[in-house]
Design an enzyme around this catalytic site. Structure first.
Site, PDB file in Angstrom:
ATOM      1  N   ASN A   8      63.607 106.220 109.761  1.00 43.03           N
ATOM      2  CA  ASN A   8      62.468 106.112 108.840  1.00 43.03           C
ATOM      3  C   ASN A   8      61.252 105.626 109.637  1.00 43.03           C
ATOM      4  O   ASN A   8      61.278 104.528 110.210  1.00 43.03           O
ATOM      5  CB  ASN A   8      62.826 105.130 107.716  1.00 43.03           C
ATOM      6  CG  ASN A   8      61.703 104.970 106.714  1.00 43.03           C
ATOM      7  OD1 ASN A   8      60.549 104.841 107.089  1.00 43.03           O
ATOM      8  ND2 ASN A   8      62.028 104.963 105.439  1.00 43.03           N
ATOM      9  N   HIS A  11      56.813 102.786 109.034  1.00 37.99           N
ATOM     10  CA  HIS A  11      56.059 101.637 109.535  1.00 37.99           C
ATOM     11  C   HIS A  11      55.263 101.924 110.814  1.00 37.99           C
ATOM     12  O   HIS A  11      54.457 101.112 111.229  1.00 37.99           O
ATOM     13  CB  HIS A  11      56.968 100.418 109.657  1.00 37.99           C
ATOM     14  CG  HIS A  11      57.438  99.976 108.305  1.00 37.99           C
ATOM     15  ND1 HIS A  11      56.553  99.751 107.264  1.00 37.99           N
ATOM     16  CD2 HIS A  11      58.672  99.805 107.785  1.00 37.99           C
ATOM     17  CE1 HIS A  11      57.237  99.421 106.174  1.00 37.99           C
ATOM     18  NE2 HIS A  11      58.527  99.450 106.468  1.00 37.99           N
ATOM     19  N   HIS A  44      58.470 108.104 103.392  1.00 40.84           N
ATOM     20  CA  HIS A  44      58.249 107.872 101.967  1.00 40.84           C
ATOM     21  C   HIS A  44      56.761 108.079 101.691  1.00 40.84           C
ATOM     22  O   HIS A  44      55.925 107.313 102.175  1.00 40.84           O
ATOM     23  CB  HIS A  44      58.658 106.423 101.642  1.00 40.84           C
ATOM     24  CG  HIS A  44      58.569 106.062 100.189  1.00 40.84           C
ATOM     25  ND1 HIS A  44      58.981 104.845  99.718  1.00 40.84           N
ATOM     26  CD2 HIS A  44      58.122 106.753  99.109  1.00 40.84           C
ATOM     27  CE1 HIS A  44      58.798 104.788  98.398  1.00 40.84           C
ATOM     28  NE2 HIS A  44      58.271 105.934  98.012  1.00 40.84           N
ATOM     29  N   ARG A  46      54.289 107.402  99.383  1.00 41.43           N
ATOM     30  CA  ARG A  46      54.106 106.553  98.195  1.00 41.43           C
ATOM     31  C   ARG A  46      52.867 106.985  97.438  1.00 41.43           C
ATOM     32  O   ARG A  46      51.912 107.502  98.019  1.00 41.43           O
ATOM     33  CB  ARG A  46      53.957 105.084  98.625  1.00 41.43           C
ATOM     34  CG  ARG A  46      55.200 104.500  99.246  1.00 41.43           C
ATOM     35  CD  ARG A  46      55.001 103.023  99.503  1.00 41.43           C
ATOM     36  NE  ARG A  46      54.978 102.283  98.266  1.00 41.43           N
ATOM     37  CZ  ARG A  46      55.977 101.525  97.827  1.00 41.43           C
ATOM     38  NH1 ARG A  46      57.070 101.379  98.529  1.00 41.43           N
ATOM     39  NH2 ARG A  46      55.871 100.895  96.687  1.00 41.43           N
ATOM     40  N   ARG A  50      50.161 103.879 101.087  1.00 38.22           N
ATOM     41  CA  ARG A  50      49.927 102.703 101.943  1.00 38.22           C
ATOM     42  C   ARG A  50      50.328 102.951 103.403  1.00 38.22           C
ATOM     43  O   ARG A  50      49.864 102.272 104.285  1.00 38.22           O
ATOM     44  CB  ARG A  50      50.638 101.467 101.403  1.00 38.22           C
ATOM     45  CG  ARG A  50      52.138 101.532 101.477  1.00 38.22           C
ATOM     46  CD  ARG A  50      52.775 100.230 101.075  1.00 38.22           C
ATOM     47  NE  ARG A  50      52.624  99.957  99.666  1.00 38.22           N
ATOM     48  CZ  ARG A  50      53.389  99.080  98.994  1.00 38.22           C
ATOM     49  NH1 ARG A  50      54.313  98.401  99.639  1.00 38.22           N
ATOM     50  NH2 ARG A  50      53.224  98.878  97.712  1.00 38.22           N
ATOM     51  N   GLU A  71      61.442 110.542 100.959  1.00 38.70           N
ATOM     52  CA  GLU A  71      61.679 109.586  99.874  1.00 38.70           C
ATOM     53  C   GLU A  71      60.526 109.732  98.896  1.00 38.70           C
ATOM     54  O   GLU A  71      59.361 109.719  99.295  1.00 38.70           O
ATOM     55  CB  GLU A  71      61.704 108.160 100.406  1.00 38.70           C
ATOM     56  CG  GLU A  71      62.915 107.846 101.239  1.00 38.70           C
ATOM     57  CD  GLU A  71      62.854 106.431 101.779  1.00 38.70           C
ATOM     58  OE1 GLU A  71      61.968 105.649 101.386  1.00 38.70           O
ATOM     59  OE2 GLU A  71      63.685 106.112 102.622  1.00 38.70           O
ATOM     60  N   THR A 102      60.762  99.133  98.725  1.00 40.30           N
ATOM     61  CA  THR A 102      61.588  99.542  97.598  1.00 40.30           C
ATOM     62  C   THR A 102      62.542  98.404  97.256  1.00 40.30           C
ATOM     63  O   THR A 102      63.294  97.958  98.109  1.00 40.30           O
ATOM     64  CB  THR A 102      62.383 100.815  97.969  1.00 40.30           C
ATOM     65  OG1 THR A 102      61.483 101.739  98.566  1.00 40.30           O
ATOM     66  CG2 THR A 102      63.014 101.436  96.753  1.00 40.30           C
ATOM     67  N   GLU A 152      72.257 107.807  97.915  1.00 37.75           N
ATOM     68  CA  GLU A 152      72.050 106.874  99.034  1.00 37.75           C
ATOM     69  C   GLU A 152      72.312 105.482  98.465  1.00 37.75           C
ATOM     70  O   GLU A 152      71.602 105.029  97.561  1.00 37.75           O
ATOM     71  CB  GLU A 152      70.628 106.962  99.592  1.00 37.75           C
ATOM     72  CG  GLU A 152      70.442 105.978 100.753  1.00 37.75           C
ATOM     73  CD  GLU A 152      69.106 106.117 101.472  1.00 37.75           C
ATOM     74  OE1 GLU A 152      68.581 107.244 101.573  1.00 37.75           O
ATOM     75  OE2 GLU A 152      68.596 105.081 101.933  1.00 37.75           O
ATOM     76  N   HIS A 191      68.629 100.710 103.732  1.00 37.11           N
ATOM     77  CA  HIS A 191      67.730  99.621 103.347  1.00 37.11           C
ATOM     78  C   HIS A 191      68.202  98.298 103.930  1.00 37.11           C
ATOM     79  O   HIS A 191      69.300  97.850 103.640  1.00 37.11           O
ATOM     80  CB  HIS A 191      67.548  99.469 101.836  1.00 37.11           C
ATOM     81  CG  HIS A 191      66.186  98.920 101.496  1.00 37.11           C
ATOM     82  ND1 HIS A 191      65.871  97.603 101.632  1.00 37.11           N
ATOM     83  CD2 HIS A 191      65.050  99.537 101.084  1.00 37.11           C
ATOM     84  CE1 HIS A 191      64.606  97.422 101.303  1.00 37.11           C
ATOM     85  NE2 HIS A 191      64.080  98.586 100.975  1.00 37.11           N
TER      86      HIS A 191
HETATM   87  N1  PXP Z   1      66.334 104.102 102.341  1.00 38.10           N
HETATM   88  C1  PXP Z   1      65.441 104.045 101.321  1.00 38.10           C
HETATM   89  C2  PXP Z   1      65.703 104.829 100.095  1.00 38.10           C
HETATM   90  C3  PXP Z   1      64.261 103.280 101.443  1.00 38.10           C
HETATM   91  O1  PXP Z   1      63.388 103.246 100.415  1.00 38.10           O
HETATM   92  C4  PXP Z   1      64.003 102.602 102.654  1.00 38.10           C
HETATM   93  C5  PXP Z   1      62.739 101.838 102.818  1.00 38.10           C
HETATM   94  O2  PXP Z   1      61.676 102.712 102.836  1.00 38.10           O
HETATM   95  C6  PXP Z   1      64.964 102.698 103.681  1.00 38.10           C
HETATM   96  C7  PXP Z   1      66.126 103.434 103.495  1.00 38.10           C
HETATM   97  C8  PXP Z   1      64.772 102.033 104.998  1.00 38.10           C
HETATM   98  O3  PXP Z   1      64.799 100.656 104.834  1.00 38.10           O
HETATM   99  P1  PXP Z   1      64.444  99.721 106.067  1.00 38.10           P
HETATM  100  O4  PXP Z   1      63.027  99.981 106.419  1.00 38.10           O
HETATM  101  O5  PXP Z   1      64.693  98.352 105.531  1.00 38.10           O
HETATM  102  O6  PXP Z   1      65.384 100.096 107.182  1.00 38.10           O
END
Ligand code: PXP
Length: 249
Positions: A8, A11, A44, A46, A50, A71, A102, A152, A191
């Site tokens: 992901n 960030h 994601h 959003r 952001r 996402e 999330t 998931e 997550h």
């Molecule tokens: N899976 C989902 C559905 C999420 O919303 C997120 C956060 O965007 C993640 C995985 C990844 O989470 P993390 O950034 O804490 O690894």
């Protein structure tokens, strides 16, 4: 089944949006993540934009050679974008404007009609539909009913649990994965996963894909993205060799 890593890269965009400039480039991050062991790229989009922007998603669609996982909330605006871009996979997530990230899983049971409608429209375009949910039988059954191909499992409660509660939260995920697979659902998880807590989750036999963002990007700041992705991919590939987790099951 061995799990694979979905990186992901939200960030990377968070950092760029801190200055609303061009750096760091999320497309470059996606290329590096794929080359260094990411089996998929997750973003994601959003509603508040952001971090990831529409332009990022459009470019990722043509650049990502592995699996592009979007996402997304159930909002009509984002659904229309997803139907236009057609990612390989869409993971339906809850979204509140005030949240930092999330928070809970999607309440599929409580909004089954809308979830089914969005899932059906996406699936009709050939998108693999996944629902991000807590490991509760009620939600897992609802996901199946609403047309998910995958769930998931939300690993946040496990990730945040203090030592004494880890085994309890872990067991819920193990049982949820088994229950979902029994209904014919594919199982992903994510997550809050990091370099210390990922291996027990990767060792759950039904779990196919782990979506991990914050921990990888945080490590990348000190060690570089290539090494951070490689190291996570190696931990996932090496999971399952031992079930002797320190917090004892
Ligand atoms: N899976 C989902 C559905 C999420 O919303 C997120 C956060 O965007 C993640 C995985 C990844 O989470 P993390 O950034 O804490 O690894």
């Amino acid at each position: 089944m061995k799990s694979v890593l979905g990186v992901n890269i939200d960030h990377v965009a968070t950092l760029r949006e801190a200055r609303k400039g061009a750096m760091p480039e999320v497309i470059a991050a996606a290329v590096i993540a794929e080359q260094e062991g990411g089996h998929g790229i997750t973003v994601h989009l959003r509603q508040d934009r952001r971090h990831i922007q529409d332009r990022d998603l459009r470019l990722l669609k043509s650049v990502v050679h592995s699996k592009l996982n979007l996402e997304m909330s159930l909002s009509e605006e984002i659904t229309a974008i997803a139907l236009d871009i057609v990612p390989d996979q869409a993971t339906l997530v809850p979204e509140n404007r005030e949240e930092v990230t999330t928070e809970g899983g999607l309440d599929v049971h409580g909004q089954i009609e809308r979830t089914r409608e969005v899932s059906r429209r996406l699936a009709a375009r050939g998108v693999i539909v996944s629902h991000f949910i807590d490991p509760e039988p009620k939600q897992i059954e609802a996901a199946k009913e609403a047309g998910a191909a995958y769930i998931e499992l939300h690993t946040g409660a496990y990730a945040n649990a203090r030592w004494a509660n880890k085994a309890h939260e872990y067991t819920k995920l193990v049982e949820g994965a088994r229950f979902a697979a029994g209904l014919g659902l594919g199982v992903n998880a994510g997550h809050g996963l990091d370099y210390l807590n990922v291996q027990p989750i990767a060792a759950i036999p039904e779990v196919e894909e782990l979506n991990i963002g914050h921990a990888i990007i945080a490590r990348a700041i000190f060690c570089g993205l290539a090494g951070a992705v490689r190291e996570m991919a190696l931990l996932i590939a090496g999971a399952g060799e031992s079930r002797d987790w320190p917090w004892k099951l």
